[in-house]
Design an enzyme around this catalytic site. Structure first.
Site, PDB file in Angstrom:
ATOM      1  N   ARG A 169       0.807  -1.219   0.000  1.00  0.00           N
ATOM      2  CA  ARG A 169       0.000   0.000   0.000  1.00  0.00           C
ATOM      3  C   ARG A 169       0.845   1.276   0.000  1.00  0.00           C
ATOM      4  O   ARG A 169       0.333   2.361   0.247  1.00  0.00           O
ATOM      5  CB  ARG A 169      -0.957   0.001   1.197  1.00  0.00           C
ATOM      6  CG  ARG A 169      -2.011  -1.109   1.119  1.00  0.00           C
ATOM      7  CD  ARG A 169      -3.085  -0.953   2.184  1.00  0.00           C
ATOM      8  NE  ARG A 169      -4.087  -1.987   2.086  1.00  0.00           N
ATOM      9  CZ  ARG A 169      -5.149  -1.962   1.278  1.00  0.00           C
ATOM     10  NH1 ARG A 169      -5.322  -0.933   0.472  1.00  0.00           N
ATOM     11  NH2 ARG A 169      -6.024  -2.945   1.263  1.00  0.00           N
ATOM     12  N   ASP A 199      -8.699   3.001  -6.932  1.00  0.00           N
ATOM     13  CA  ASP A 199      -8.751   4.431  -7.265  1.00  0.00           C
ATOM     14  C   ASP A 199      -7.510   5.179  -6.801  1.00  0.00           C
ATOM     15  O   ASP A 199      -6.932   5.985  -7.548  1.00  0.00           O
ATOM     16  CB  ASP A 199     -10.027   5.066  -6.721  1.00  0.00           C
ATOM     17  CG  ASP A 199     -10.242   4.821  -5.243  1.00  0.00           C
ATOM     18  OD1 ASP A 199     -10.748   5.707  -4.556  1.00  0.00           O
ATOM     19  OD2 ASP A 199      -9.897   3.731  -4.736  1.00  0.00           O
ATOM     20  N   ASP A 200      -7.044   4.915  -5.580  1.00  0.00           N
ATOM     21  CA  ASP A 200      -5.829   5.578  -5.097  1.00  0.00           C
ATOM     22  C   ASP A 200      -4.612   5.184  -5.932  1.00  0.00           C
ATOM     23  O   ASP A 200      -3.781   6.024  -6.288  1.00  0.00           O
ATOM     24  CB  ASP A 200      -5.552   5.219  -3.630  1.00  0.00           C
ATOM     25  CG  ASP A 200      -6.390   6.061  -2.670  1.00  0.00           C
ATOM     26  OD1 ASP A 200      -6.968   7.063  -3.123  1.00  0.00           O
ATOM     27  OD2 ASP A 200      -6.469   5.701  -1.484  1.00  0.00           O
ATOM     28  N   MET A 274     -17.642  -6.462   3.136  1.00  0.00           N
ATOM     29  CA  MET A 274     -16.631  -5.475   2.744  1.00  0.00           C
ATOM     30  C   MET A 274     -17.244  -4.366   1.882  1.00  0.00           C
ATOM     31  O   MET A 274     -18.221  -4.573   1.166  1.00  0.00           O
ATOM     32  CB  MET A 274     -15.483  -6.137   2.000  1.00  0.00           C
ATOM     33  CG  MET A 274     -14.348  -6.545   2.930  1.00  0.00           C
ATOM     34  SD  MET A 274     -12.805  -6.828   2.052  1.00  0.00           S
ATOM     35  CE  MET A 274     -11.659  -6.743   3.418  1.00  0.00           C
TER      36      MET A 274
END
Length: 567
Positions: A169, A199-200, A274
Site C-alpha cells: 500500500r 482508485d488511489d 466489505m
C-alpha cells in the site's frame, strides 16, 4: 488427488526454485490444476492486427481547471480505442522492457492481468522482458523485482491471490520517492509500467505518468481497474475486476447462513460485508441471495437517517416476522455503514479533532469537548464500539471502519429496543443475534470465469496500449454483456476520472469513487423486491462458484442491470 506443483512443470518434485514465494511448491487441488490450462478467449480485436484510434479530447470528473494545473502534460488527452487494421506504429520485431506492479488490497484475477500483459509481449513484441516489482510500489522505489518467465507465471494462471509478486500500500508521492521511481525506470531502461490497483493506486499511476513525461523519460504508465468494492467504474470502465468473484464467494456464504437460519428457526444473522466507501458488494449480494433486511449506506445518508432510525427499521421487520411465526432471519450490512449515518459522521469528525490535538485520558475529561448531541450519541453506543471509535486513524486520517464491529453494535441496539417493546407488549419472542464479518475471505478466491477472462483482456489491452506509445490511460474493456469476441478494447484517460480534494491546504487529485446510485437500475431492482423478502423467506443459496455448467459464465446482477439487461 492433489499434486505438488513446481515451476518447471514437474508435478512430482516438491522442491521450490524460489525462496520468496511458496506457490511453486504448493499442493494444488484438482480444481486448481484444472484451471491452470484453462484457455481464455480474447476479444476479436486482440486476435488480429489492430490500430489505435483517438477519441475526442477529455476533461475531468470535476474541477477541470485544477486537474489541468496538476497534470499539465496529460490533461485533455483523448482516450484510445483499438480497431481492426494494420498499424505502421506497431512493429512485432520491437522488443520492450515493461514493469508490472500490484498495488493495494488483493482482488481475484490479478494474476491473469499479469498473464495477459506477458502473453501480449510474447506474441506481439518478440524478445520483450516483463519485470514484476515485488511488494507493491515499494518494489519500484527499491528496484526490487523478478524477471517474469513462462515457467514463473504458469503456476499462477487462473489462480487467486497476489502472491506471484505480492502487493503493498505504499505510495509514490514525495519528490524523493518520484526520484527513486525515475532511477528504477532508467536503471532497467523501462519502456512502460502497468499499475494494477484501485482508485488511489490509479491516481498514483497518473501522477507517475505525469512525472515521467515531464522529465522526458521514455517509460509510459498504464493503469488497470482493480477493487472488489466495485467503486472504481465509469461509463468507459464498466466494472473493476475482482468484484464478480468476491460477491459470488460472499453470496455462497450468505446462502449457507440462510439455510442455517431456517434450519434452527431461532437466530438472526447480522452479516457485515466489505465495502468501506460504497455499498456495491452488499447490494449485489442482496440481489443474489434475497435476505430479509439489507442496509444500503448511500440510502441511509440520503434519507439522513439516525442510528435509532436504522435500529427501528430492523426491529420493525423483526416484529412483523414474529407475527408471521418467523423468529429468524438474515440481515446484510455494508462495512462502511457507520460512516454514512450523518450524526455518526459528526461524532467521528469531532473525535478526529480531539485525537489530533490531545492524548485521551481515562478520566474522560476530553468528552467535554464533544457537542451535546455527539456526547449523547457516544454514551448510547456499546462500550466496545466506543473503544473502536477511539482507535488510531489510518494514514488518511479516517476511522478504520473495518475494525468497527457494526454488526455487533446493531445486535446490541436491536436487543435493547426489542426488550423495550416486549415490556410494552409489542414483542413476545426471544431474540438471538449471531454476528459475521465476511471480508478477507472474498479477496483471494479463484477468479470466476468472468473475472479470469476480463482480467486477461485487461492485461492484453495494457500491453497493446504501451506498445502503441500511450501513457496516463487506464485499460478499458467494454460491451461486457456480449460474447467475449465482441468486447471492445481501449484505454480511458485517467485525468478524465479525476476530481480534487482539499487536503492540508492543497488540492489533491483523486479518482472519484463510484457510489451506489439510488436512481440506478440495481438499486431500483432491489427496492422493488425488499418488502417481499422482508416478510417472506425468498432465500436463494447460489452455492460455490461454478467453472463449468449452465451458470459458469453468469455475470453479476449489478453489471447486467447497469448495462440495461434484465438480470
Amino acid at each position: 488427488m492433489a499434486t505438488a506443483l513446481v515451476a518447471n512443470g514437474d508435478f512430482s518434485s516438491g522442491k521450490s526454485p524460489d525462496p520468496v514465494t511458496g506457490r511453486f511448491a504448493a499442493v494444488y487441488s484438482e480444481v486448481q490444476n484444472s484451471r491452470l490450462d484453462h484457455s481464455l478467449p480474447l476479444p476479436s480485436v486482440l486476435q488480429k492486427p489492430f490500430k489505435v484510434v483517438a477519441g475526442p479530447p477529455s476533461s475531468a470528473a470535476g474541477n477541470p481547471d485544477e486537474i489541468a494545473k496538476l497534470f499539465p502534460c496529460l490533461f485533455g488527452q483523448p482516450s484510445a480505442m483499438l480497431v481492426p487494421g494494420d498499424s505502421a506504429e506497431l512493429s512485432s520485431s520491437q522488443s520492450l522492457k515493461i514493469g508490472v506492479v500490484l498495488s493495494g488490497g488483493q482482488a481475484p484475477g490479478g494474476h491473469n492481468v499479469i498473464s495477459g500483459v506477458f502473453d501480449y509481449l510474447q506474441s506481439r513484441c518478440k524478445g520483450s522482458t516483463l519485470y514484476g516489482f515485488r511488494g507493491g510500489p515499494a518494489g519500484i522505489m527499491k528496484c526490487k523485482y523478478v524477471v517474469l518467465t513462462p515457467e514463473y507465471i504458469y503456476p499462477y494462471r487462473n489462480q487467486g491471490g497476489f502472491d506471484m509478486i505480492c502487493s503493498g500500500r505504499d505510495k509514490i508521492e514525495t519528490p524523493e520517492q518520484f526520484k527513486q521511481a525515475e532511477e528504477t525506470a532508467k536503471k532497467l531502461d523501462l519502456d512502460g509500467l502497468v499499475v494494477i490497483g484501485g482508485d488511489d493506486s490509479n491516481t498514483n499511476a497518473c501522477l507517475l505518468a505525469e512525472n515521467f513525461r515531464s522529465k522526458n523519460l521514455k517509460a509510459r504508465v498504464i493503469g488497470c481497474p482493480k477493487t472488489i468494492d466495485g467503486d472504481l467504474k465509469s461509463k468507459e470502465v464498466p466494472i473493476s475486476f475482482g468484484f464478480d468473484t468476491a460477491c459470488k464467494i460472499y453470496a455462497e456464504m450468505i446462502g449457507n447462513v440462510m439455510i442455517d437460519a431456517r434450519s434452527t428457526g431461532k437466530y438472526y444473522h447480522f452479516v457485515r460485508l466489505m465495502g468501506r466507501a460504497a455499498s456495491h458488494i452488499t447490494l449485489e449480494c442482496a440481489l443474489q441471495t434475497h435476505p430479509n433486511i439489507t442496509l444500503i449506506g448511500e440510502e441511509v445518508a440520503a434519507k439522513q437517517q439516525t442510528l435509532k432510525n436504522v435500529t427501528d427499521y430492523i426491529v420493525d421487520a423483526i416484529c412483523k416476522r414474529a407475527e408471521l411465526g418467523y423468529n429468524y432471519g438474515v440481515i446484510l450490512i455494508p462495512e462502511g455503514l457507520i460512516d454514512f449515518i450523518p450524526e455518526v459522521q459528526q461524532l467521528i469528525a469531532e473525535l478526529n479533532e480531539i485525537l489530533a490535538h490531545e492524548v485521551v485520558d481515562e478520566g474522560g475529561a476530553w468528552k467535554k469537548k464533544l457537542k451535546v448531541e455527539s456526547l449523547q450519541l457516544f454514551e448510547l453506543l456499546p462500550p466496545a464500539i466506543q473503544e473502536q471509535l477511539m482507535l488510531e486513524r489510518d494514514p488518511h486520517g479516517n476511522v478504520q471502519v473495518a475494525k468497527i464491529e457494526t454488526e455487533k453494535m446493531l445486535i446490541q441496539m436491536v436487543e435493547t429496543e426489542l426488550e423495550h417493546r416486549k415490556q410494552m407488549g409489542a414483542y413476545k419472542d426471544q431474540f438471538k443475534g449471531q454476528s459475521h464479518f465476511f471480508g478477507y475471505e472474498g479477496r483471494c478466491g479463484m477468479p470466476s470465469n468472468f473475472d479470469s477472462t476480463y482480467c486477461y483482456a485487461l492485461g492484453f489491452a495494457a500491453g497493446a496500449l504501451l506498445h502503441s506509445g500511450k501513457t496516463g490511460l487506464i485499460s478499458s474493456v467494454g460491451n461486457l454483456a456480449a460474447p467475449v469476441e465482441e468486447w471492445t478494447v481501449g484505454g480511458t484517460a485517467l485525468t478524465s476520472l479525476m476530481d480534487v480534494e482539499r487536503r492540508h491546504g492543497k488540492f489533491k487529485p483523486v479518482i472519484k469513487k463510484a457510489m451506489v446510485e439510488l436512481d440506478g437500475a440495481p438499486f431500483k431492482k432491489f427496492a422493488s423486491m425488499r418488502e417481499e423478502w422482508a416478510l417472506n423467506n425468498r432465500y436463494i443459496s447460489p452455492g460455490p462458484i461454478q467453472f463449468i455448467g449452465p451458470v459458469a459464465d453468469k455475470v453479476n446482477h449489478t453489471l447486467l442491470l447497469e448495462l440495461g439487461i434484465h438480470a
